[in-house]
Scaffold this active site. Structure first.
Site, PDB file in Angstrom:
ATOM      1  N   GLU A  41       0.916  -1.208  -0.103  1.00 39.67           N
ATOM      2  CA  GLU A  41       0.178   0.032  -0.117  1.00 39.67           C
ATOM      3  C   GLU A  41       0.919   1.159  -0.045  1.00 39.67           C
ATOM      4  O   GLU A  41       1.824   1.369   1.009  1.00 39.67           O
ATOM      5  CB  GLU A  41      -0.821  -0.101   1.252  1.00 39.67           C
ATOM      6  CG  GLU A  41      -1.861   1.052   1.242  1.00 39.67           C
ATOM      7  CD  GLU A  41      -2.795   1.345   2.568  1.00 39.67           C
ATOM      8  OE1 GLU A  41      -2.720   0.510   3.620  1.00 39.67           O
ATOM      9  OE2 GLU A  41      -3.409   2.469   2.641  1.00 39.67           O
ATOM     10  N   ARG A 267       5.300 -12.697  10.146  1.00 40.09           N
ATOM     11  CA  ARG A 267       5.892 -11.318   9.968  1.00 40.09           C
ATOM     12  C   ARG A 267       7.260 -11.209  10.383  1.00 40.09           C
ATOM     13  O   ARG A 267       7.490 -12.072  11.273  1.00 40.09           O
ATOM     14  CB  ARG A 267       5.304 -10.236  10.379  1.00 40.09           C
ATOM     15  CG  ARG A 267       3.887  -9.920  10.243  1.00 40.09           C
ATOM     16  CD  ARG A 267       3.117  -8.819  11.232  1.00 40.09           C
ATOM     17  NE  ARG A 267       3.668  -7.419  10.686  1.00 40.09           N
ATOM     18  CZ  ARG A 267       3.200  -6.752   9.834  1.00 40.09           C
ATOM     19  NH1 ARG A 267       2.240  -7.140   9.022  1.00 40.09           N
ATOM     20  NH2 ARG A 267       3.551  -5.613   9.411  1.00 40.09           N
ATOM     21  N   LYS A 277       4.589   0.702   9.368  1.00 35.28           N
ATOM     22  CA  LYS A 277       4.655   2.123   8.573  1.00 35.28           C
ATOM     23  C   LYS A 277       4.029   3.040   9.425  1.00 35.28           C
ATOM     24  O   LYS A 277       4.672   4.202   9.567  1.00 35.28           O
ATOM     25  CB  LYS A 277       3.840   1.813   7.335  1.00 35.28           C
ATOM     26  CG  LYS A 277       4.718   1.457   6.223  1.00 35.28           C
ATOM     27  CD  LYS A 277       4.165   1.595   5.026  1.00 35.28           C
ATOM     28  CE  LYS A 277       3.124   0.127   4.709  1.00 35.28           C
ATOM     29  NZ  LYS A 277       2.552   0.082   3.601  1.00 35.28           N
TER      30      LYS A 277
HETATM   31  P1  ATP Z   1       2.764  -1.958   8.152  1.00 35.54           P
HETATM   32  O1  ATP Z   1       2.343  -2.797   8.831  1.00 35.54           O
HETATM   33  O2  ATP Z   1       4.365  -1.592   8.047  1.00 35.54           O
HETATM   34  O3  ATP Z   1       2.368  -0.937   7.811  1.00 35.54           O
HETATM   35  P2  ATP Z   1       1.513  -3.510   5.958  1.00 35.54           P
HETATM   36  O4  ATP Z   1       1.476  -4.855   5.963  1.00 35.54           O
HETATM   37  O5  ATP Z   1       0.525  -2.395   6.191  1.00 35.54           O
HETATM   38  O6  ATP Z   1       2.673  -3.194   6.775  1.00 35.54           O
HETATM   39  P3  ATP Z   1       1.726  -3.105   3.061  1.00 35.54           P
HETATM   40  O7  ATP Z   1       2.158  -2.297   2.219  1.00 35.54           O
HETATM   41  O8  ATP Z   1       0.222  -3.540   3.134  1.00 35.54           O
HETATM   42  O9  ATP Z   1       2.166  -2.902   4.515  1.00 35.54           O
HETATM   43  O10 ATP Z   1       2.408  -4.442   3.006  1.00 35.54           O
HETATM   44  C1  ATP Z   1       2.902  -5.251   1.742  1.00 35.54           C
HETATM   45  C2  ATP Z   1       3.144  -6.757   1.978  1.00 35.54           C
HETATM   46  O11 ATP Z   1       4.254  -6.670   2.517  1.00 35.54           O
HETATM   47  C3  ATP Z   1       2.017  -7.310   2.592  1.00 35.54           C
HETATM   48  O12 ATP Z   1       2.027  -8.613   1.826  1.00 35.54           O
HETATM   49  C4  ATP Z   1       2.312  -7.739   4.016  1.00 35.54           C
HETATM   50  O13 ATP Z   1       1.950  -8.722   4.430  1.00 35.54           O
HETATM   51  C5  ATP Z   1       3.923  -7.798   3.811  1.00 35.54           C
HETATM   52  N1  ATP Z   1       4.471  -7.067   5.049  1.00 35.54           N
HETATM   53  C6  ATP Z   1       4.608  -6.108   5.691  1.00 35.54           C
HETATM   54  N2  ATP Z   1       5.181  -5.985   6.801  1.00 35.54           N
HETATM   55  C7  ATP Z   1       5.836  -7.257   7.050  1.00 35.54           C
HETATM   56  C8  ATP Z   1       6.626  -7.758   7.743  1.00 35.54           C
HETATM   57  N3  ATP Z   1       7.024  -7.090   8.892  1.00 35.54           N
HETATM   58  N4  ATP Z   1       6.995  -9.168   7.682  1.00 35.54           N
HETATM   59  C9  ATP Z   1       6.861  -9.646   6.339  1.00 35.54           C
HETATM   60  N5  ATP Z   1       6.264  -9.186   5.456  1.00 35.54           N
HETATM   61  C10 ATP Z   1       5.586  -8.111   5.740  1.00 35.54           C
HETATM   62 MG    MG Z   2      -1.508  -2.479   5.134  1.00 38.04          MG
END
Ligand code: ATP
Ligand code: MG
Length: 564
Positions: A41, A267, A277
């Protein structure tokens, strides 16, 4: 391998259970091709947690001769920005991955998703609700209590369709109406209690501008986007496990072209930092760091700026593996990967971070010699370079002690040491200022020791790095330490645990001339100090270098102890 084996492996840790699943799908013919995607995102910069997902998705596609898409999940215009899209593209590319022509945006599918939503209304599987977000939450129930139906749940399809079209037409204010799936308000899975599919947001979208004022929720956009693109293995983190039944429900109830399958993995969490983020945004917006690419942050851009090579991040991702078990990985493990790679690849240079002047009294005034120095003892092909030597040099302040203990093998009054690639010197005099601080050393050198050994076979215990005063240039060096001092930072209140000493700036460091040729993005080893990389803040007048990682490997030591 059977399914239970894979399940066990997923629990145990080590390895990569997702690759095992894909291998089974390919072997059994269930998957004719392997298509994955990385779906960020664009509401912030990527961090090392994302790198885990990127390496998994692109790596799986590569392993099985398939392809991996880069798809932006841009369904919330309130938080998304073009600059985040640009930075994400740059970061994934820098990590070494290529999506070819497969760059996609969920926003490209808005019309199709809208038509599908109308289809659900026609099939009486969705309805327009007038409850507010708070009321919906109240009606939703809890893990132990079923939800209560909205008074509008019984709304017929004609009315819902009319309202939904008028929502699109902009007749209603934000939050006035939503589209909900009609599934099961008593479901044990809260995600199935008539989840919201569309909400009204009068906001300008970074790509579609003002074309839309209703936006699909993540849950409605995500699986369908996967289906449109022909994704076969939709890989996501564990928090989406409870969304899978909804994902599957939507896929089954829409005439989607192909059926993706979702698999969840744990994660990445790291000690001494935050990987979310939202929290990174707090650090940046609150001015606790200098920006998204502050070298103390675990963002990809921060790591790149600090001098951690992309290959070290890929290696780290491979070593931590992919499992279903939540764990916190030590930051030192990432440092270890960087160090191990850089030890093989980084050119060696000499830099004095806290200089102390040394005059070699028996060395001829005005003379300069070019001494041969090895660029990388781990890589013969890296060759050698010339390092100028003259009567006045600088050594590291901490390499001299006026009253050294027995185990101190560096310089002290009357002691002899070796200068790296140069001669033996002996300290003959210590010059101090009025306050008694040491300002300069007087030494003599032995001209017979030019190749680093004494013809009479006498030994010295210490070898010091140095620079020639006349030839060195001055630079700033930034040393970084953990952003968060104690424990794992996954909990709240991390702002209270920030390490006040996470950045130390050293001015007036002295570098050997060859360091002037360091390319942007190139990480070099300062002998005896660590690995350093030029910072974009550098100017011709004032180069700035960042410490990527020190030389001492506390992590490797600990692993050895564990193995014993
Ligand atoms: P954040 O919690 O940092 O905002 P998010 O999951 O909301 O992360 P996205 O941009 O939606 O951020 O993530 C893109 C992809 O990265 C998703 O498939 C998510 O599952 C993966 N991802 C995000 N954070 C991690 C992490 N700490 N370890 C492994 N994969 C991750
Ligand atoms: Mg997200």
């Amino acid at each position: 391998m059977t399914d239970t084996d894979t399940e066990e492996k997923a629990e145990e840790g080590g390895g990569n259970f997702i690759l095992d699943i894909i291998a089974e799908d390919v072997a059994s013919g269930r998957a004719k091709e392997v298509v994955t995607r990385f779906p960020p995102e664009p509401n912030g910069y990527l961090h090392i947690g994302h790198a885990k997902s990127i390496c998994l998705n692109f790596g799986a596609a590569e392993t099985f001769g398939g392809r991996c898409h880069l798809r932006f999940d841009d369904t919330n215009p309130l938080k998304e920005e073009m600059k985040f899209i640009d930075s994400i593209i740059e970061d994934v590319r820098w990590l070494g991955f290529d999506w070819g022509e497969h760059l996609y945006f969920a926003s490209d599918y808005f019309e199709r998703l809208y038509q599908w939503a109308e289809g659900l209304i026609e099939a009486e599987l969705a309805y327009v609700d007038d409850l507010t977000a708070d009321e919906i939450r109240e009606h939703r129930g809890t893990l132990t209590e079923p939800g209560r139906p909205s008074p509008h749940r019984g709304r017929d399809k004609e009315e819902s369709l009319d309202l939904f079209r008028r929502m699109r037409g902009g007749e209603f204010a934000d939050g006035e109406k939503v589209l909900r799936a009609r599934i099961d308000m008593a479901s044990g899975n809260i995600n199935m209690r008539d989840p919201v599919l569309y909400r009204i947001l009068h906001a300008t979208h970074p790509r579609t501008g003002d074309a839309w004022c209703i936006y699909p929720t993540y849950d409605f956009a995500h699986g369908q986007s996967d289906a449109i693109e022909g994704v076969t293995h939709s890989l996501c983190t564990l928090e989406f496990e409870d969304h899978r039944p909804l994902y599957d429900w939507l896929i089954e109830n829409l005439a989607v072209p192909r059926r993706p399958r979702q698999y969840e993995f744990a994660r990445l969490n790291l000690t001494h930092t935050v990987l979310s983020k939202r929290r990174l945004t707090e650090l940046v917006a609150g001015g606790h760091v200098a920006g998204w690419d502050d070298p103390r942050l675990p963002t990809i851009s921060g790591l790149r700026r600090r001098g951690v090579p992309a290959a070290a991040i890929r290696d780290f991702a491979a070593r931590i593996g992919v499992t279903k078990k939540d764990a916190v990985v030590e930051m030192a493990a990432l440092d270890h990967c960087a160090r191990e790679l850089l030890n093989r690849t980084a050119p060696r240079r000499m830099a004095v971070l806290r200089p102390l002047k040394v005059v070699i009294e028996n060395y001829p005034q005005g003379e300069t010699e070019e001494l041969e120095a090895v660029n990388n003892p781990e890589d013969e092909a890296a060759g050698t370079r010339k390092v100028p030597f003259s009567r006045e040099i600088h050594i590291e302040r901490e390499d001299f002690m006026e009253d050294p203990p027995k185990k101190f093998f560096r310089l002290g009054p009357g002691r002899e040491v070796r200068l790296r690639y140069a001669y033996f010197i002996t300290c003959t005099d210590v010059i101090k200022d009025a306050e008694g601080a040491v300002t300069e050393l007087r030494c003599t050198y032995d001209p017979e020791t030019r190749d680093g050994n004494a013809p009479d076979g006498r030994k010295v215990r210490g070898t010091l790095h140095w620079v020639s005063a006349e030839h060195a240039f001055s630079a700033e060096v930034r040393l970084y330490d953990h952003l968060i001092a104690e424990g794992d930072a996954s909990g709240d209140g991390f702002l209270d645990r920030l390490n006040p000493d996470s950045l130390e700036v050293l001015d007036g460091c002295l570098f050997e001339p060859a360091l002037g040729d360091t390319a942007p993005g190139e990480t070099v080893q300062f002998e005896r100090q660590g690995y350093f990389c030029p910072d974009p803040d550098s100017t011709p007048e004032k180069p700035v270098f960042n410490r990527a990682v020190g030389l001492r490997d506390s992590w490797a030591k600990k692993q050895k102890k564990k193995d014993r």
